[in-house]
Design a protein around this motif. Structure first.
Motif, short mmCIF file in Angstrom:
data_model
loop_
_atom_site.label_atom_id
_atom_site.label_comp_id
_atom_site.label_asym_id
_atom_site.label_seq_id
_atom_site.Cartn_x
_atom_site.Cartn_y
_atom_site.Cartn_z
N GLY A 85 4.92 50.05 85.65
CA GLY A 85 6.02 50.16 85.03
C GLY A 85 6.05 49.80 83.42
O GLY A 85 4.79 49.42 83.10
N LEU A 88 1.66 52.31 100.10
CA LEU A 88 1.79 51.17 99.00
C LEU A 88 3.21 51.34 98.43
O LEU A 88 3.71 52.47 97.90
N GLN A 91 -4.68 42.91 93.70
CA GLN A 91 -3.47 43.89 93.54
C GLN A 91 -4.09 45.24 94.04
O GLN A 91 -5.15 45.55 93.21
N THR A 105 4.35 42.02 93.12
CA THR A 105 5.00 43.06 93.02
C THR A 105 4.92 44.39 93.91
O THR A 105 5.17 45.39 93.78
N GLY A 106 3.85 44.05 94.85
CA GLY A 106 3.15 45.31 95.63
C GLY A 106 2.88 44.96 96.87
O GLY A 106 2.81 43.77 97.35
N GLN A 107 3.03 45.81 97.91
CA GLN A 107 2.46 45.46 99.25
C GLN A 107 1.88 46.58 99.69
O GLN A 107 2.50 47.81 99.53
N VAL A 108 1.12 46.64 100.65
CA VAL A 108 0.38 47.82 101.37
C VAL A 108 0.42 47.46 102.75
O VAL A 108 0.39 46.56 103.20
N LEU A 109 0.99 48.53 103.33
CA LEU A 109 1.04 48.37 104.90
C LEU A 109 0.16 49.66 105.53
O LEU A 109 0.31 50.86 104.90
N VAL A 164 7.57 41.41 102.36
CA VAL A 164 7.56 41.71 103.90
C VAL A 164 8.05 40.33 104.62
O VAL A 164 7.28 39.50 104.69
N GLN A 206 4.93 46.47 82.64
CA GLN A 206 3.87 45.97 83.34
C GLN A 206 2.45 45.91 82.85
O GLN A 206 2.03 46.79 82.23
N LEU A 262 -7.60 46.61 105.19
CA LEU A 262 -6.23 45.80 104.86
C LEU A 262 -6.16 44.81 106.34
O LEU A 262 -6.36 45.26 107.23
N LEU A 268 6.37 34.03 102.20
CA LEU A 268 6.71 34.94 100.93
C LEU A 268 5.78 34.60 100.27
O LEU A 268 5.22 35.31 99.24
N TRP A 286 8.50 52.28 93.94
CA TRP A 286 7.36 53.44 93.88
C TRP A 286 6.87 53.25 95.52
O TRP A 286 6.27 52.19 96.17
N HIS A 304 5.75 49.46 95.63
CA HIS A 304 5.20 48.76 94.25
C HIS A 304 6.77 48.79 93.50
O HIS A 304 7.23 49.84 93.35
N ALA A 305 6.99 47.69 93.07
CA ALA A 305 8.07 47.55 92.27
C ALA A 305 7.61 47.57 90.60
O ALA A 305 6.82 46.67 90.19
N PRO A 306 7.94 48.66 89.98
CA PRO A 306 7.49 48.79 88.67
C PRO A 306 8.25 47.93 87.46
O PRO A 306 8.43 48.45 86.38
N THR A 328 6.44 36.00 94.14
CA THR A 328 6.49 36.97 95.39
C THR A 328 5.58 38.07 95.52
O THR A 328 4.91 38.45 96.53
#
Lengths: 133, 133, 133
Positions: C106, A36, C94, A92-96, A48, C109, B36, B88, A125, A38-40, A90
């Motif tokens: 954050g 995960l 999310q 604030t988070g992405q799970v890969l 991505v 947030q 996912l 995006l 994070w 995450h932009a806090p 956009t």
């Protein structure tokens, strides 16, 4: 959970953080799981997108600037509502996925920290979850 | 991690992949966990939206086409910047809950692979994480 | 998986559900893991945005209303296509980190349930995944 620190140099820009995220996954020793990112922050995001031709990030940044103009009927006193709106668009988070000990991305994909209210000191994070027995 | 293969038939379209994702969850035997779904592409996305009336996907696709016009001040040489921008906006991944061995979706929700630069051969990754002891 | 129930009071609004999500994380006793928040609706979304100045949510809601006008060449018979489009832009889910038994956000947030076709009775799903041995 780990924290990447970055310094953005423009008002709006997409900063490629793939190498740092990949390194954290490698160092974690996790073979299979989730990563995960995450932009806090509330005026930034994680995306991505294509990491090969920098014109893609530039075109995306410019398109967002056009869709969300700097001037408008905004009430938020800090004056950075456009940055908040771009952050919502956009995300604030992405799970890969992590497989075979490696962050999994498509051939042309990279992980970007998206700055919408820079330049600034920022953090991302990275939380790595082990899914093996 | 498993790979769904699909062939898109239009430039922009939302392809319902719910049945395939549900089948993979069923076959995994996982009772409780996370699913996912990730599009390993930079001109496509994954969305959870209404799967009942196909006009919803058509209206969304058309609205994105209007928000992100084909012609514009784009620099990316491949000429498909609008597809990257739509990717995006949509996002490339989605995490959904698994409970009682079943993918959990709202009553009207379906999982869509969103094509923005087709027609093409595409893939979607599905990673199923077991959250039970 | 747990269900939060809420009643929205406007057509479009961002409802701060941070306190409820934090409480569920606390009650779960999970020290380290993931928290998935999912809106099981196709005309709503989940976003992480500023929770301090309510003008931010108002500016975002208004900007989405401008980007996705109520009137347009929509075919979906229910007449709420703009709400579906806003849901796709926002996203329906999310994932946030849990560390030290606490939902990690954050400083500015908050977690928002985004209503785009209210007022209505709505639900948000919260699934908490334990990532510790």
């Amino acid at each position: 959970m780990q924290t990447l620190r970055l310094t953005t140099t423009e008002k709006c820009a997409m900063v490629n953080i793939t190498a740092e995220v990949k390194r954290l996954v490698q160092e974690s020793g996790v073979r299979r799981g989730l990563c995960l990112i995450h932009a806090p922050h509330t005026t930034a995001g994680i995306a991505v997108q294509e990491g090969y031709d920098p014109d893609v990030a530039r075109d995306i940044t410019r398109a967002l600037n056009e869709q969300v103009p700097d001037e408008g009927d905004y009430q938020h006193a800090e004056g950075n509502s456009p940055a908040h709106i771009k952050s919502l668009i956009t995300g604030t988070g992405q799970v890969l996925p992590i497989e075979y000990g490696t962050l999994q991305l498509g051939r042309w994909q990279a992980v970007f920290f998206c700055e919408f209210d820079g330049p600034r000191e920022r953090t991302a994070w990275v939380q790595i979850i082990n899914a093996e027995g």
